[in-house]
Design an enzyme around this catalytic site. Structure first.
Site, short mmCIF file in Angstrom:
data_model
loop_
_atom_site.label_atom_id
_atom_site.label_comp_id
_atom_site.label_asym_id
_atom_site.label_seq_id
_atom_site.Cartn_x
_atom_site.Cartn_y
_atom_site.Cartn_z
N SER A 264 0.77 -1.38 -0.11
CA SER A 264 0.15 -0.06 0.02
C SER A 264 0.66 1.33 0.03
CB SER A 264 -1.16 0.00 1.13
OG SER A 264 -2.00 -0.77 1.03
N GLU B 208 -5.14 -2.88 -6.82
CA GLU B 208 -5.33 -3.68 -5.67
C GLU B 208 -5.89 -5.05 -5.88
OE1 GLU B 208 -4.22 -3.75 -2.57
OE2 GLU B 208 -3.63 -1.60 -2.21
#
Length: 268
Positions: free
Chosen positions: A37, A137
């Site tokens: 992330s 993602e």
């Protein structure tokens, strides 16, 4: 750093840079590491660059459909708006993506850039080479190996943080906005910030992968800008890759490394 790093039973990479004195150090700073992330920081930069160009604004609203809110992923935004069919501004989406590391907000913003490689292209344009972004993602979660295609060195991440913090790539308004959003980060309380003096200002972005069946945690990261008590600014990136230690030990490794570097740079 070497003695602390051994505790994580992992590849540990560290880069530090004092903005005012230009003093730097790195520990395996040119080793590629899975970002996880942390890639949401350059994504935010790419979005804000488009806003600086007038292609849209922070107040521009995006319609969030129910199908945009993937269930099996980290998403405080989905938890807040479980039924979807809402309109959220770019500002709100960036706050979810950066401060709370929201995966759905991330992929919605990437979609508005085009593809993940658009972020990589933007990074090359501003002179950052050793950061690669191939998947969003959803793509990262499809296969364990995919997360390693989104990689960075700690030296390159520090270069990007420096360009950002010194106002070289965004307008002052958007630099100040993203810096504040990073200060408001709610993840990673046991990492860089854990052992620093209470009240220390840290504008940072964290990352956490899952742990596979062999007990390997691919990525536990924290990167950001620390305001030192002496008024100077310390840019610090710590990536811990393929760790075999438990999560508490991994996070504490980051905290201890951050503390000794903080103490050393605060003396200067």
């Amino acid at each position: 750093i070497d003695s602390i790093a051994k505790k994580a039973n992992a590849k540990v990479c560290v880069s530090a840079f004092n903005v005012e004195t230009k003093d730097s150090l790195d520990y395996y700073g040119d080793e590629p590491c899975a970002m996880q992330s942390v890639f949401k920081f350059p994504i935010a930069l790419a979005i804000l660059n488009k806003i600086d160009k007038g292609e849209f604004s922070l107040l521009h609203k995006i319609h969030i459909r129910p199908e945009d809110l993937i269930k099996d992923t980290w998403s405080p935004m989905r938890d807040s708006f479980p039924n979807g069919n809402i309109n959220l501004t770019f500002e709100t989406l960036i706050r979810f993506m950066v401060s709370q590391s929201d995966n759905n907000a991330c992929d919605i913003l990437i979609h508005h850039l085009g593809k993940p490689k658009k972020v990589e292209k933007y990074l090359r344009k501003i002179g950052i080479d050793d950061i690669a972004i191939k998947y969003n993602e959803v793509g990262m979660h499809k296969n364990w190996k995919n997360q390693y295609k989104n990689w960075s060195t700690t030296n390159a991440m520090n270069q990007l943080l420096l360009k950002f913090f010194t106002g070289k790539i965004l307008s002052k308004a958007n630099t100040d906005f993203l810096n504040q959003v990073m200060i408001e980060t709610s993840t990673g309380k046991n990492r860089i910030v854990k052992l620093l003096p209470q009240g220390t200002i840290v504008a940072h972005k964290t990352a956490t992968s899952s742990t596979n069946q062999d007990g390997i945690t691919a990525a536990t990261n924290d990167v950001g800008i620390i305001t030192l008590p002496n008024g100077q600014h310390l840019i610090l990136s710590v990536f811990i890759s393929d760790a075999k230690a438990d999560n508490d030990t991994i996070e504490n490794t980051i905290a201890e490394i951050a503390k000794i570097i903080f103490d050393d740079y605060n003396k200067n």
